[in-house]
Design a protein around this motif. Structure first.
Motif, PDB file in Angstrom:
ATOM      1  N   LEU A  28     -56.760  50.050 -12.464  1.00 28.45           N
ATOM      2  CA  LEU A  28     -57.348  49.111 -13.804  1.00 28.45           C
ATOM      3  C   LEU A  28     -56.383  49.074 -14.492  1.00 28.45           C
ATOM      4  CD1 LEU A  28     -61.118  50.354 -13.104  1.00 28.45           C
ATOM      5  CD2 LEU A  28     -60.800  47.824 -12.184  1.00 28.45           C
ATOM      6  N   ASN A  29     -56.483  50.135 -14.909  1.00 30.11           N
ATOM      7  CA  ASN A  29     -54.965  49.532 -16.519  1.00 30.11           C
ATOM      8  C   ASN A  29     -53.473  49.697 -15.694  1.00 30.11           C
ATOM      9  OD1 ASN A  29     -57.830  49.675 -18.109  1.00 30.11           O
ATOM     10  ND2 ASN A  29     -57.648  52.100 -17.231  1.00 30.11           N
ATOM     11  N   GLY A  30     -53.118  49.747 -15.341  1.00 32.25           N
ATOM     12  CA  GLY A  30     -51.787  49.606 -14.492  1.00 32.25           C
ATOM     13  C   GLY A  30     -50.989  51.262 -15.736  1.00 32.25           C
ATOM     14  N   ILE A  31     -50.166  51.430 -14.977  1.00 33.30           N
ATOM     15  CA  ILE A  31     -48.791  53.043 -15.000  1.00 33.30           C
ATOM     16  C   ILE A  31     -48.292  52.925 -16.341  1.00 33.30           C
ATOM     17  CG2 ILE A  31     -47.970  54.402 -13.781  1.00 33.30           C
ATOM     18  CD1 ILE A  31     -49.313  53.622 -11.119  1.00 33.30           C
ATOM     19  N   GLY A  88     -42.923  49.471 -14.540  1.00 34.74           N
ATOM     20  CA  GLY A  88     -42.429  47.922 -14.261  1.00 34.74           C
ATOM     21  C   GLY A  88     -42.604  47.164 -14.111  1.00 34.74           C
ATOM     22  N   ASP A  89     -42.985  46.692 -13.375  1.00 31.33           N
ATOM     23  CA  ASP A  89     -43.799  45.476 -11.971  1.00 31.33           C
ATOM     24  C   ASP A  89     -45.200  46.192 -11.643  1.00 31.33           C
ATOM     25  OD1 ASP A  89     -42.801  47.278 -10.203  1.00 31.33           O
ATOM     26  OD2 ASP A  89     -43.260  45.645  -8.737  1.00 31.33           O
ATOM     27  N   ILE A  90     -45.758  47.435 -12.007  1.00 31.36           N
ATOM     28  CA  ILE A  90     -47.281  47.880 -12.058  1.00 31.36           C
ATOM     29  C   ILE A  90     -47.413  48.477 -12.941  1.00 31.36           C
ATOM     30  CG2 ILE A  90     -47.152  47.766  -9.352  1.00 31.36           C
ATOM     31  CD1 ILE A  90     -46.851  50.437  -9.950  1.00 31.36           C
ATOM     32  N   GLU A  91     -46.766  47.876 -14.264  1.00 30.32           N
ATOM     33  CA  GLU A  91     -47.737  48.340 -15.561  1.00 30.32           C
ATOM     34  C   GLU A  91     -48.771  47.901 -16.581  1.00 30.32           C
ATOM     35  OE1 GLU A  91     -45.585  49.706 -20.107  1.00 30.32           O
ATOM     36  OE2 GLU A  91     -44.394  48.502 -18.698  1.00 30.32           O
ATOM     37  N   LYS A  92     -48.731  46.506 -15.557  1.00 29.31           N
ATOM     38  CA  LYS A  92     -50.170  45.658 -16.172  1.00 29.31           C
ATOM     39  C   LYS A  92     -51.101  45.307 -15.147  1.00 29.31           C
ATOM     40  CE  LYS A  92     -47.871  43.030 -19.735  1.00 29.31           C
ATOM     41  NZ  LYS A  92     -46.864  41.709 -20.411  1.00 29.31           N
ATOM     42  N   PRO A  93     -52.070  45.885 -15.149  1.00 33.60           N
ATOM     43  CA  PRO A  93     -53.695  45.543 -14.339  1.00 33.60           C
ATOM     44  C   PRO A  93     -53.674  44.174 -13.584  1.00 33.60           C
ATOM     45  CG  PRO A  93     -53.729  45.761 -15.891  1.00 33.60           C
ATOM     46  CD  PRO A  93     -52.714  46.047 -16.693  1.00 33.60           C
ATOM     47  N   ASN A  94     -53.474  43.875 -12.689  1.00 32.85           N
ATOM     48  CA  ASN A  94     -53.854  43.100 -12.189  1.00 32.85           C
ATOM     49  C   ASN A  94     -55.349  42.461 -12.350  1.00 32.85           C
ATOM     50  OD1 ASN A  94     -54.838  40.528 -10.313  1.00 32.85           O
ATOM     51  ND2 ASN A  94     -54.331  41.092  -8.676  1.00 32.85           N
ATOM     52  N   LYS A  95     -55.751  41.927 -13.063  1.00 33.53           N
ATOM     53  CA  LYS A  95     -57.342  42.194 -13.856  1.00 33.53           C
ATOM     54  C   LYS A  95     -58.953  40.698 -13.080  1.00 33.53           C
ATOM     55  CE  LYS A  95     -56.650  43.014 -18.322  1.00 33.53           C
ATOM     56  NZ  LYS A  95     -56.571  44.219 -18.895  1.00 33.53           N
ATOM     57  N   LYS A  96     -57.478  40.364 -11.157  1.00 37.03           N
ATOM     58  CA  LYS A  96     -58.697  39.479 -10.337  1.00 37.03           C
ATOM     59  C   LYS A  96     -59.552  41.247  -9.227  1.00 37.03           C
ATOM     60  CE  LYS A  96     -56.539  34.859 -11.097  1.00 37.03           C
ATOM     61  NZ  LYS A  96     -56.048  33.544  -9.904  1.00 37.03           N
ATOM     62  N   LEU A  97     -58.481  42.108  -9.363  1.00 35.39           N
ATOM     63  CA  LEU A  97     -58.702  43.082  -8.214  1.00 35.39           C
ATOM     64  C   LEU A  97     -59.998  43.194  -8.503  1.00 35.39           C
ATOM     65  CD1 LEU A  97     -56.059  45.662  -9.020  1.00 35.39           C
ATOM     66  CD2 LEU A  97     -56.472  44.577  -7.107  1.00 35.39           C
ATOM     67  N   LYS A  98     -61.131  43.640  -6.984  1.00 31.97           N
ATOM     68  CA  LYS A  98     -62.355  43.754  -7.445  1.00 31.97           C
ATOM     69  C   LYS A  98     -61.754  45.086  -6.220  1.00 31.97           C
ATOM     70  CE  LYS A  98     -63.932  39.000  -6.751  1.00 31.97           C
ATOM     71  NZ  LYS A  98     -65.105  37.696  -6.496  1.00 31.97           N
ATOM     72  N   ASN A 109     -65.860  46.574 -13.422  1.00 35.04           N
ATOM     73  CA  ASN A 109     -65.409  45.991 -11.747  1.00 35.04           C
ATOM     74  C   ASN A 109     -65.101  47.273 -10.776  1.00 35.04           C
ATOM     75  OD1 ASN A 109     -65.694  43.702 -13.389  1.00 35.04           O
ATOM     76  ND2 ASN A 109     -63.317  43.884 -13.827  1.00 35.04           N
ATOM     77  N   ILE A 110     -66.076  48.106 -10.230  1.00 37.53           N
ATOM     78  CA  ILE A 110     -66.101  48.892  -9.430  1.00 37.53           C
ATOM     79  C   ILE A 110     -67.821  48.947  -8.466  1.00 37.53           C
ATOM     80  CG2 ILE A 110     -65.774  51.328  -8.142  1.00 37.53           C
ATOM     81  CD1 ILE A 110     -63.827  51.678 -10.398  1.00 37.53           C
ATOM     82  N   SER A 111     -67.410  48.614  -7.430  1.00 29.47           N
ATOM     83  CA  SER A 111     -69.074  49.067  -6.923  1.00 29.47           C
ATOM     84  C   SER A 111     -68.277  50.091  -6.153  1.00 29.47           C
ATOM     85  CB  SER A 111     -69.801  47.399  -5.832  1.00 29.47           C
ATOM     86  OG  SER A 111     -67.971  47.735  -4.672  1.00 29.47           O
ATOM     87  N   ILE A 112     -69.821  50.776  -6.123  1.00 23.76           N
ATOM     88  CA  ILE A 112     -70.078  52.094  -5.187  1.00 23.76           C
ATOM     89  C   ILE A 112     -70.580  52.198  -3.980  1.00 23.76           C
ATOM     90  CG2 ILE A 112     -70.636  54.556  -5.099  1.00 23.76           C
ATOM     91  CD1 ILE A 112     -69.830  54.329  -8.036  1.00 23.76           C
ATOM     92  N   VAL A 113     -70.448  52.550  -2.406  1.00 22.34           N
ATOM     93  CA  VAL A 113     -70.606  52.906  -1.523  1.00 22.34           C
ATOM     94  C   VAL A 113     -70.834  54.256  -1.310  1.00 22.34           C
ATOM     95  CG1 VAL A 113     -70.823  51.907   1.486  1.00 22.34           C
ATOM     96  CG2 VAL A 113     -70.087  50.371  -0.348  1.00 22.34           C
ATOM     97  N   LYS A 114     -71.911  55.044  -0.564  1.00 28.23           N
ATOM     98  CA  LYS A 114     -72.633  55.842  -0.830  1.00 28.23           C
ATOM     99  C   LYS A 114     -72.596  56.619   0.844  1.00 28.23           C
ATOM    100  CE  LYS A 114     -74.549  58.128  -4.658  1.00 28.23           C
ATOM    101  NZ  LYS A 114     -74.667  59.467  -5.291  1.00 28.23           N
ATOM    102  N   GLY A 115     -71.486  57.511   0.916  1.00 25.73           N
ATOM    103  CA  GLY A 115     -71.763  57.640   3.071  1.00 25.73           C
ATOM    104  C   GLY A 115     -70.358  58.325   3.026  1.00 25.73           C
TER     105      GLY A 115
END
Length: 308
Positions: free
Chosen positions: A4-7, A11-21, A40-46
């Motif tokens: 969600l926030n990048g690392i 480098g190329d993954i320092e900025k997050p992808n805002k379109k992620l589901k 932007n996180i949905s939870i499934v319990k199982g």
């Protein structure tokens, strides 16, 4: 957090992808507050041991990427290793194929390769399987299932092997280890110069994400760890130094020094306990205390552009 926030400084993954589901599978009795606080996180319990739960989780996820991080390390009975690490993985693979998931990135372990034969030996991806007791065997069987699915063309897969991990969201057992160092009660078996590869949870997350986005990673296995293995004495001294100088925690300068034979006895006792289907976490950990478990991350650096 890393998705969600990048690392930072990556480098190329320092900025997050805002379109992620993002969709997350958690156990029915687990507290989901840490996940719900993220957007932007949905939870499934199982449960991964229940195929219907896995299918509910992968439903309506065509083209997605699945990170399979579920597993058990310290159960009460050894059969749980195989129920969860092997059968659970098989369920996830079947459900992912049915749900037309694009790719699965699996978290394995150092245990399928066991321990290094000497203090100078370093594991790489060409090392043969030599599993360390039942946990190692379950992870070896898990890896074989994964590779079979890929070789049959059923789904794209990647395996990462993190060793002993620490950092944000670390398990309680790691925090207990820190407290033992603080209180001067941490055991050191033998000289303490045996080497251990360790992996910060942020580095593991970077490895997972890079394995997911690199097409070159498909069908591959990667060791993911910090830059270099550390002597056990160095690990203790570094943690103590950080607690003192960065967190102003008062630490004792003592350890409990034990001879090598203690780990040898613990190993045989651990083997016997596991042979009758039971498991004791403390004895198992003690059996590993004088072992070298060290790996090379060269392949991950070269092929994934991994930068711990």
């Amino acid at each position: 957090d890393c998705l969600l926030n990048g690392i930072e400084n990556s480098g190329d993954i320092e900025k997050p992808n805002k379109k992620l589901k993002i969709k997350c599978l958690i156990l029915k009795d687990d507290d989901a507050l840490n996940i719900k606080r993220l957007n932007n996180i949905s939870i499934v319990k199982g449960d991964v041991t229940v195929i219907e739960d896995c299918e509910r989780f992968t439903d309506n996820s065509e083209g997605g990427i699945l990170f399979h991080c579920a597993g058990i390390i310290h159960p009460k009975k050894t059969r749980h290793f195989f129920d969860i690490n092997v059968n659970g993985t098989n369920n996830i693979i079947d459900a992912a194929i049915k749900g037309k998931i694009k790719k699965i990135v699996f978290v394995s372990s150092n245990s399928p390769c066991g321990v290094n034969p000497n203090n100078e030996h370093i594991f790489d991806e060409n090392c043969n399987y030599n599993p360390y007791l039942m946990y190692g065997r379950s992870k070896m069987e898990m890896e074989k299932l994964i590779n079979q699915s890929y070789s049959k063309g059923n789904i794209k897969t990647v395996i990462i092997r993190p060793p002993w991990f620490y950092g944000p969201n670390q398990p309680n057992r790691q925090t207990k280890f820190y407290k033992m160092i603080r209180d001067g009660k941490v055991p050191i078996v033998g000289s303490g110069e045996n080497k251990r590869s360790m992996a910060c949870t942020i580095n593991i997350s970077q490895g997972l994400i890079r394995a997911a986005i690199k097409n070159e990673a498909n069908g591959q296995t990667y060791w993911i760890a910090d830059s270099e293995p550390y002597p056990f004495n160095y690990i203790i001294k570094t943690i103590r130094k950080v607690m003192r100088h960065e967190f102003n925690i008062i630490c004792k300068d003592t350890e409990i020094r034990l001879p090598n034979v203690v780990s040898s006895v613990a190993y045989y006792l651990d083997s016997f306990i596991q042979s009758i289907g039971l498991y004791n976490k403390e004895i198992h950990v003690l059996s590993e205390m004088n072992k070298t478990i060290a790996c090379s991350i060269k392949k991950a650096k070269d092929e994934l552009d991994y930068k711990p």
